[in-house]
Design an enzyme around this catalytic site. Sequence first.
Site, PDB file in Angstrom:
ATOM      1  N   ASP A   1      24.029  -9.023   7.848  1.00 44.11           N
ATOM      2  CA  ASP A   1      24.350 -10.004   6.813  1.00 44.11           C
ATOM      3  C   ASP A   1      25.850 -10.104   6.577  1.00 44.11           C
ATOM      4  O   ASP A   1      26.394 -11.205   6.480  1.00 44.11           O
ATOM      5  CB  ASP A   1      23.634  -9.652   5.513  1.00 44.11           C
ATOM      6  CG  ASP A   1      23.939 -10.644   4.411  1.00 44.11           C
ATOM      7  OD1 ASP A   1      23.726 -11.860   4.631  1.00 44.11           O
ATOM      8  OD2 ASP A   1      24.402 -10.222   3.338  1.00 44.11           O
TER       9      ASP A   1
ATOM     10  N   MET B   1       8.098   6.048   5.572  1.00 42.38           N
ATOM     11  CA  MET B   1       8.380   4.628   5.337  1.00 42.38           C
ATOM     12  C   MET B   1       9.697   4.440   4.595  1.00 42.38           C
ATOM     13  O   MET B   1      10.430   3.479   4.841  1.00 42.38           O
ATOM     14  CB  MET B   1       7.227   3.963   4.581  1.00 42.38           C
ATOM     15  CG  MET B   1       5.933   3.888   5.375  1.00 42.38           C
ATOM     16  SD  MET B   1       6.119   3.199   7.045  1.00 42.38           S
ATOM     17  CE  MET B   1       6.763   1.581   6.683  1.00 42.38           C
ATOM     18  N   GLU B   2      10.016   5.365   3.701  1.00 44.95           N
ATOM     19  CA  GLU B   2      11.278   5.282   2.963  1.00 44.95           C
ATOM     20  C   GLU B   2      12.458   5.479   3.907  1.00 44.95           C
ATOM     21  O   GLU B   2      13.457   4.761   3.824  1.00 44.95           O
ATOM     22  CB  GLU B   2      11.289   6.310   1.831  1.00 44.95           C
ATOM     23  CG  GLU B   2      10.391   5.945   0.657  1.00 44.95           C
ATOM     24  CD  GLU B   2       8.892   6.037   0.937  1.00 44.95           C
ATOM     25  OE1 GLU B   2       8.118   5.442   0.160  1.00 44.95           O
ATOM     26  OE2 GLU B   2       8.478   6.694   1.919  1.00 44.95           O
TER      27      GLU B   2
ATOM     28  N   LEU C   1       0.790  -1.228   0.000  1.00 40.95           N
ATOM     29  CA  LEU C   1       0.000   0.000   0.000  1.00 40.95           C
ATOM     30  C   LEU C   1       0.826   1.284   0.000  1.00 40.95           C
ATOM     31  O   LEU C   1       0.263   2.379   0.046  1.00 40.95           O
ATOM     32  CB  LEU C   1      -1.013   0.021   1.158  1.00 40.95           C
ATOM     33  CG  LEU C   1      -1.858  -1.253   1.323  1.00 40.95           C
ATOM     34  CD1 LEU C   1      -2.777  -1.131   2.521  1.00 40.95           C
ATOM     35  CD2 LEU C   1      -2.638  -1.557   0.059  1.00 40.95           C
ATOM     36  N   CYS C   2       2.149   1.182  -0.035  1.00 36.03           N
ATOM     37  CA  CYS C   2       2.987   2.385  -0.165  1.00 36.03           C
ATOM     38  C   CYS C   2       2.956   2.865  -1.614  1.00 36.03           C
ATOM     39  O   CYS C   2       2.932   2.058  -2.542  1.00 36.03           O
ATOM     40  CB  CYS C   2       4.434   2.084   0.216  1.00 36.03           C
ATOM     41  SG  CYS C   2       4.771   2.222   1.954  1.00 36.03           S
ATOM     42  N   HIS C   3       2.987   4.169  -1.778  1.00 34.51           N
ATOM     43  CA  HIS C   3       3.019   4.754  -3.118  1.00 34.51           C
ATOM     44  C   HIS C   3       4.449   4.763  -3.651  1.00 34.51           C
ATOM     45  O   HIS C   3       5.386   4.994  -2.884  1.00 34.51           O
ATOM     46  CB  HIS C   3       2.515   6.203  -3.080  1.00 34.51           C
ATOM     47  CG  HIS C   3       1.075   6.321  -2.730  1.00 34.51           C
ATOM     48  ND1 HIS C   3       0.629   6.355  -1.431  1.00 34.51           N
ATOM     49  CD2 HIS C   3      -0.024   6.413  -3.516  1.00 34.51           C
ATOM     50  CE1 HIS C   3      -0.691   6.460  -1.432  1.00 34.51           C
ATOM     51  NE2 HIS C   3      -1.113   6.498  -2.675  1.00 34.51           N
TER      52      HIS C   3
END
EC number: 4.6.1.17
Length: 159
Positions: free
Chosen positions: A128, A113-114, A75-77
Amino acid sequence: MSQLTHINSTGEAHMVDVSAKAETSREARAEAFVGMKPETLAMIIEGRHHKGDVFATARIAGIQAAKRTWELIPLCHPLLLTKVEVQLEAQTKYNRVRIESCCRLTGKTGVEMEALTAASVAALTIYDMCKAVQKDMVIGPVRLLEKIGGKLGHFKVEQ
């Protein structure tokens, strides 16, 4: 309390329609931490890791992740980012790496969010690259530090 913007009147998840919103300048900053043994941190700082420059790799991974957030988070643009910066700092006093990300754009939706994705993926990349040396590293906390622009205006975490 605000309504959940990604849930419609029948309780279904949907992508928010931002077509009627005005484009404004927006910025967000986030941070993440990776805790580790002093020996692991020293190896990173001294550039002795056999896989190469851990910070450079984590920085690039964070930048790439910010650009692809819309593919990772439902749902992120998709956004036209104008700035993504990822800074890494070895904090020897606390045996950890601090990651801070900053994302900026002029658009119809925020970049929180980014910024969070950039910091998180940079932290995952450190894990990692170093897991062969130490498997019990700890990632966290991850949090939004600041959000500028948009309908809700300015948010800044209290120190």
